[in-house]
Design a protein around this motif. Structure first.
Motif, PDB file in Angstrom:
ATOM      1  N   ALA A   1      -3.974   9.038  -8.041  1.00  0.00           N
ATOM      2  CA  ALA A   1      -5.431   8.938  -7.932  1.00  0.00           C
ATOM      3  C   ALA A   1      -5.741   8.011  -6.756  1.00  0.00           C
ATOM      4  CB  ALA A   1      -5.996   8.359  -9.224  1.00  0.00           C
ATOM      5  N   PRO A   2      -6.903   8.204  -6.121  1.00  0.00           N
ATOM      6  CA  PRO A   2      -7.286   7.293  -5.039  1.00  0.00           C
ATOM      7  C   PRO A   2      -7.380   5.867  -5.568  1.00  0.00           C
ATOM      8  CG  PRO A   2      -8.947   9.022  -5.344  1.00  0.00           C
ATOM      9  CD  PRO A   2      -7.929   9.222  -6.401  1.00  0.00           C
ATOM     10  N   GLY A   3      -7.135   4.895  -4.686  1.00  0.00           N
ATOM     11  CA  GLY A   3      -7.184   3.492  -5.136  1.00  0.00           C
ATOM     12  C   GLY A   3      -5.785   2.955  -5.340  1.00  0.00           C
ATOM     13  N   ALA A   4      -5.602   2.192  -6.410  1.00  0.00           N
ATOM     14  CA  ALA A   4      -4.336   1.477  -6.622  1.00  0.00           C
ATOM     15  C   ALA A   4      -3.136   2.410  -6.743  1.00  0.00           C
ATOM     16  CB  ALA A   4      -4.436   0.589  -7.858  1.00  0.00           C
ATOM     17  N   GLU A   5      -3.314   3.538  -7.441  1.00  0.00           N
ATOM     18  CA  GLU A   5      -2.173   4.454  -7.613  1.00  0.00           C
ATOM     19  C   GLU A   5      -1.675   4.935  -6.252  1.00  0.00           C
ATOM     20  OE1 GLU A   5      -2.692   7.795 -10.337  1.00  0.00           O
ATOM     21  OE2 GLU A   5      -3.346   6.440 -11.950  1.00  0.00           O
ATOM     22  N   ARG A   6      -2.586   5.308  -5.410  1.00  0.00           N
ATOM     23  CA  ARG A   6      -2.231   5.817  -4.085  1.00  0.00           C
ATOM     24  C   ARG A   6      -1.605   4.707  -3.242  1.00  0.00           C
ATOM     25  NH1 ARG A   6      -3.234  10.640  -0.888  1.00  0.00           N
ATOM     26  NH2 ARG A   6      -1.673  10.215   0.718  1.00  0.00           N
ATOM     27  N   MET A   7      -2.191   3.516  -3.354  1.00  0.00           N
ATOM     28  CA  MET A   7      -1.741   2.376  -2.569  1.00  0.00           C
ATOM     29  C   MET A   7      -0.281   2.045  -2.881  1.00  0.00           C
ATOM     30  SD  MET A   7      -3.579  -1.350  -2.477  1.00  0.00           S
ATOM     31  CE  MET A   7      -2.978  -1.900  -4.073  1.00  0.00           C
ATOM     32  N   PHE A   8       0.052   1.955  -4.157  1.00  0.00           N
ATOM     33  CA  PHE A   8       1.426   1.607  -4.511  1.00  0.00           C
ATOM     34  C   PHE A   8       2.388   2.757  -4.257  1.00  0.00           C
ATOM     35  CE2 PHE A   8       1.415  -2.655  -5.647  1.00  0.00           C
ATOM     36  CZ  PHE A   8       0.244  -2.972  -6.317  1.00  0.00           C
ATOM     37  N   ARG A   9       1.916   3.985  -4.476  1.00  0.00           N
ATOM     38  CA  ARG A   9       2.784   5.121  -4.202  1.00  0.00           C
ATOM     39  C   ARG A   9       3.172   5.122  -2.736  1.00  0.00           C
ATOM     40  NH1 ARG A   9       2.732  10.820  -3.282  1.00  0.00           N
ATOM     41  NH2 ARG A   9       1.321  10.393  -1.570  1.00  0.00           N
ATOM     42  N   ASP A  10       2.197   4.941  -1.859  1.00  0.00           N
ATOM     43  CA  ASP A  10       2.476   4.940  -0.424  1.00  0.00           C
ATOM     44  C   ASP A  10       3.354   3.758  -0.043  1.00  0.00           C
ATOM     45  OD1 ASP A  10      -0.704   6.350   0.766  1.00  0.00           O
ATOM     46  OD2 ASP A  10       0.998   7.227  -0.293  1.00  0.00           O
ATOM     47  N   ALA A  11       3.190   2.625  -0.749  1.00  0.00           N
ATOM     48  CA  ALA A  11       4.040   1.459  -0.480  1.00  0.00           C
ATOM     49  C   ALA A  11       5.501   1.791  -0.789  1.00  0.00           C
ATOM     50  CB  ALA A  11       3.571   0.261  -1.296  1.00  0.00           C
ATOM     51  N   VAL A  12       5.750   2.435  -1.909  1.00  0.00           N
ATOM     52  CA  VAL A  12       7.136   2.820  -2.253  1.00  0.00           C
ATOM     53  C   VAL A  12       7.715   3.720  -1.171  1.00  0.00           C
ATOM     54  CG1 VAL A  12       8.556   4.187  -3.843  1.00  0.00           C
ATOM     55  CG2 VAL A  12       6.891   2.562  -4.753  1.00  0.00           C
ATOM     56  N   LEU A  13       6.949   4.714  -0.746  1.00  0.00           N
ATOM     57  CA  LEU A  13       7.468   5.649   0.261  1.00  0.00           C
ATOM     58  C   LEU A  13       7.724   4.939   1.590  1.00  0.00           C
ATOM     59  CD1 LEU A  13       5.393   8.878  -0.471  1.00  0.00           C
ATOM     60  CD2 LEU A  13       7.746   8.352  -1.129  1.00  0.00           C
ATOM     61  N   ALA A  14       6.823   4.016   1.955  1.00  0.00           N
ATOM     62  CA  ALA A  14       7.008   3.293   3.225  1.00  0.00           C
ATOM     63  C   ALA A  14       8.277   2.455   3.173  1.00  0.00           C
ATOM     64  CB  ALA A  14       5.793   2.422   3.499  1.00  0.00           C
TER      65      ALA A  14
ATOM     66  N   ARG B   1      -4.564  -4.250   2.490  1.00  0.00           N
ATOM     67  CA  ARG B   1      -4.257  -3.853   1.110  1.00  0.00           C
ATOM     68  C   ARG B   1      -2.878  -3.204   1.043  1.00  0.00           C
ATOM     69  NH1 ARG B   1      -9.896  -3.067   0.093  1.00  0.00           N
ATOM     70  NH2 ARG B   1      -9.940  -1.157   1.325  1.00  0.00           N
ATOM     71  N   ALA B   2      -2.604  -2.362   2.018  1.00  0.00           N
ATOM     72  CA  ALA B   2      -1.313  -1.664   2.028  1.00  0.00           C
ATOM     73  C   ALA B   2      -0.168  -2.652   2.226  1.00  0.00           C
ATOM     74  CB  ALA B   2      -1.297  -0.601   3.123  1.00  0.00           C
ATOM     75  N   LEU B   3      -0.376  -3.643   3.103  1.00  0.00           N
ATOM     76  CA  LEU B   3       0.656  -4.655   3.325  1.00  0.00           C
ATOM     77  C   LEU B   3       0.905  -5.429   2.037  1.00  0.00           C
ATOM     78  CD1 LEU B   3       1.941  -6.388   6.108  1.00  0.00           C
ATOM     79  CD2 LEU B   3       0.721  -8.063   4.772  1.00  0.00           C
ATOM     80  N   ASN B   4      -0.172  -5.833   1.359  1.00  0.00           N
ATOM     81  CA  ASN B   4      -0.021  -6.571   0.102  1.00  0.00           C
ATOM     82  C   ASN B   4       0.735  -5.758  -0.929  1.00  0.00           C
ATOM     83  OD1 ASN B   4      -1.190  -8.973   0.826  1.00  0.00           O
ATOM     84  ND2 ASN B   4      -3.239  -8.447   0.085  1.00  0.00           N
ATOM     85  N   ALA B   5       0.457  -4.444  -0.992  1.00  0.00           N
ATOM     86  CA  ALA B   5       1.148  -3.589  -1.962  1.00  0.00           C
ATOM     87  C   ALA B   5       2.650  -3.561  -1.668  1.00  0.00           C
ATOM     88  CB  ALA B   5       0.581  -2.169  -1.924  1.00  0.00           C
ATOM     89  N   ARG B   6       3.007  -3.441  -0.411  1.00  0.00           N
ATOM     90  CA  ARG B   6       4.437  -3.435  -0.062  1.00  0.00           C
ATOM     91  C   ARG B   6       5.062  -4.782  -0.398  1.00  0.00           C
ATOM     92  NH1 ARG B   6       2.136  -0.783   4.345  1.00  0.00           N
ATOM     93  NH2 ARG B   6       2.415  -2.542   5.756  1.00  0.00           N
TER      94      ARG B   6
END
Lengths: 516, 75
Positions: A372-385, B32-37
């Motif tokens: 879902a947009p928001g936190a779910e997307r943010m953490f999912r993309d963090a894992v992939l990065a 936000r993305a940096l913080n998540a990583r």
């Protein structure tokens, strides 16, 4: 080569002539679950009638990946080797992000099992093999073009109304098992609540026939360049047919997307060429739902009629076959008078537990793949990065945790010296035994397995084995010997390093008793 | 309680500056993305599930709608 849907023979039901005597079991639905249950019950000496509203096997592209546990169940039912021979065996999966491989996994890194981790085989083949076996069984009355349109539950039996091309007739049965799929007409007729989650994302699925020879690994892509910003999945099936799943996004229009002029360019981008034949296309959304209870007096639910999962992780068909394994021996025991109907409560408890585990895992996968947009997307993309550079993030990339049978939480005799993987509640792990396999020797009856031990006299069917290497690893660990009580569904019921006949017999008696 | 909430970073002010510098020039989404990583990297380094659960609970509790402290401390 497209699959040849040969219709099954239709025969006039006896009930159109004159009332039939009450049946013991009527199964509604001749899909893989209904047919497997019919074969299981027939193998236990029961007569079964199966009603299906049409006369061909599953149309289209549905279940594909059959787990080792499912193959062991299918083997006990006599179709395992046909499935192995026709199917595409695989055990490795590769996960990609954009154009880079981030993770590879092996689902069965060890040898010493009769069956492989997974076999890909179209659902229509599994149904064909099961139906062939059912048609050959004198215990099974398989009635095609018999549609159930009335279900009336009495205190100790069920009255059923059946519509056929030649008119309507009535049946009575002590037990009705509804294996009639996701939309379960029986469930709807009983007005039962089917609660859970519906995910918004749409996926396009296509079966394409290609001459090419991709290897048989499962491949999953997050945001590949051939399908930017979305997920894609590829599985190899028999007959040069490849199954492709493409995430479309929640606002996709299914009618537009299904059109060949829209599907073909997408597939061309996946494959890198246009040399293929489109065999099947559909668009679907996922659901994770279940009935609160799977047993409603004389009406029992199994398979998709009882529980639904999203497909990533292969828990749908495999979960349904686990239901069959848990139900068949218990229902046969109740019909034999060996156990009270309350024993079916143990099926309910175990398979609700199994369904909840399947739903939990498949919902997590779905949330990762279609966040879902928001936190779910943010953490999912963090894992992939992070997956490109760090070891820890790669296994967090969740494209579907592949199906393994759950370990039932049983309150049963156990010994901590013995290995965790063969504890009570676990499916008995396979191992080489003599010239064959343990799973073949265990069969479908309660068995006392004595490893490097002299078993006490219990009157139970007993299998004695030497502590050969793989068997010892999986069943002894640090102990010198062990006794395992194994259920008719090949789940470990209890185990000891040493036990008296009385202890073993008490554990065996508990198998036929209603759970407390 | 396994989570350390007493001072545990040598020259904390300098770390604070390093954290801000990491965000310099980033837009809101990039921050936000940096913080998540960073959360995932540090969570993996900590590893202890009990400490991680306590950390999540503490972070949730101290949000804008969180409870005020029981009593004032020396400044």
């Amino acid at each position: 080569m497209p699959y040849d849907y040969k219709p099954f023979p239709y025969r006039r039901a006896p009930g159109l002539q004159a009332p039939e005597p009450r049946h013991d079991v009527v199964i509604v639905g001749a899909g893989p679950i209904g047919l497997a249950l019919a074969l299981d019950l027939a193998g236990r000496g029961r007569r079964v009638t199966v009603l299906d509203d049409n006369d061909v096997v599953s149309v289209g592209s549905r279940a594909i990946c059959w787990s080792k546990r499912s193959l062991e169940i299918l083997d006990r039912l006599g179709v395992g080797e046909r499935c192995l021979e026709k199917g595409v065996t695989w055990h490795a999966g590769r996960t990609f992000h954009r154009d880079r491989e981030i993770f590879a996994f092996d689902l069965l890194p060890e040898a010493g099992h009769k069956m492989p981790a997974f076999v890909n085989l179209q659902q229509y083949y599994v149904e064909e093999f099961l139906a062939d076996a059912a048609l050959a069984s004198p215990q099974i009355d398989l009635r095609f073009r018999n549609r159930v349109d009335v279900v009336s539950v009495e205190s100790d039996h069920v009255k059923i109304g059946v519509e056929t091309p030649e008119g309507h007739y009535a049946l009575e049965t002590s037990y009705l098992v509804a294996c009639d799929g996701a939309r379960s007409p029986v469930r709807q007729m009983l007005g039962l609540d089917f609660a859970g989650e519906h995910f918004e994302e749409r996926f396009l699925i296509a079966d394409v026939e290609i001459e090419a020879d991709f290897s048989s690994e499962r491949r999953f892509w997050f945001e590949p360049t051939f399908h930017p910003g979305q997920s894609a999945l590829l599985h190899k099936q028999p007959d040069n047919i490849y199954r492709i799943d493409l995430q479309l996004g929640w606002d996709a229009d299914p009618e537009e997307e299904k059109k060949p002029e829209n599907v073909i360019p997408r597939i061309e981008r996946v494959l890198g060429h246009g040399d293929f034949r489109l065999d099947w296309v559909s668009v679907y959304t996922f659901q994770c739902r279940r009935l609160a209870r799977f047993v409603h007096g004389p009406v029992i639910f199994a398979g998709d009629s009882a529980h639904l999962v999203s497909p990533f992780g292969a828990r749908g068909g495999n979960g349904g076959l686990d239901d069959v394994a848990a139900l068949g021996w218990r229902l046969a025991a109740v019909l034999d008078g060996r156990a009270e109907p309350g024993l079916l409560g143990a099926y309910d408890r175990e398979r609700v537990y199994g369904a909840d585990e399947n739903i939990l895992y498949s919902a997590r996968s779905t949330r990762f793949m279609t966040p879902a947009p928001g936190a779910e997307r943010m953490f999912r993309d963090a894992v992939l990065a992070l997956a490109a550079e760090t070891g820890f993030a790669r296994p967090m990339a969740n494209s579907g945790r592949l199906s393994k049978p759950c370990i039932y939480p049983l309150d049963a005799p156990d010994d901590r010296r013995l290995p965790a993987g063969s504890r009570p509640g676990a499916v008995a792990p396979d191992a080489p035994l003599g010239a064959g396999w343990l799973t073949e020797e265990l069969g479908s009856e309660v068995t006392l397995l004595a490893i490097a031990a002299s078993p006490p006299r219990t009157g139970l069917r007993t299998l004695q084995a030497e502590a050969a290497e793989t068997l010892a690893d999986r069943y002894l660990g640090d102990a010198a010997r062990a006794l395992y009580l194994i259920r008719p569904d090949q789940v470990v019921a209890a185990r000891w390093v040493e036990a008296t006949a009385a202890e073993i017999k008490a554990a065996e008696r508990a198998l036929w008793e209603e759970p407390k | 309680m396994t989570l350390v909430t007493e001072p545990n970073i040598p020259d904390a002010d300098s770390f604070y500056a390093e954290l801000l510098a990491a965000h310099e020039g980033l837009g809101d989404d990039e921050s936000r993305a940096l913080n998540a990583r960073l959360v995932l990297i540090l969570a993996n380094h900590v590893g202890d599930r009990a400490a991680l659960s306590e950390a999540l609970a503490l972070a949730a509790r101290t949000g804008a709608g969180g409870q005020p402290p029981a009593s004032p401390r020396d400044t």
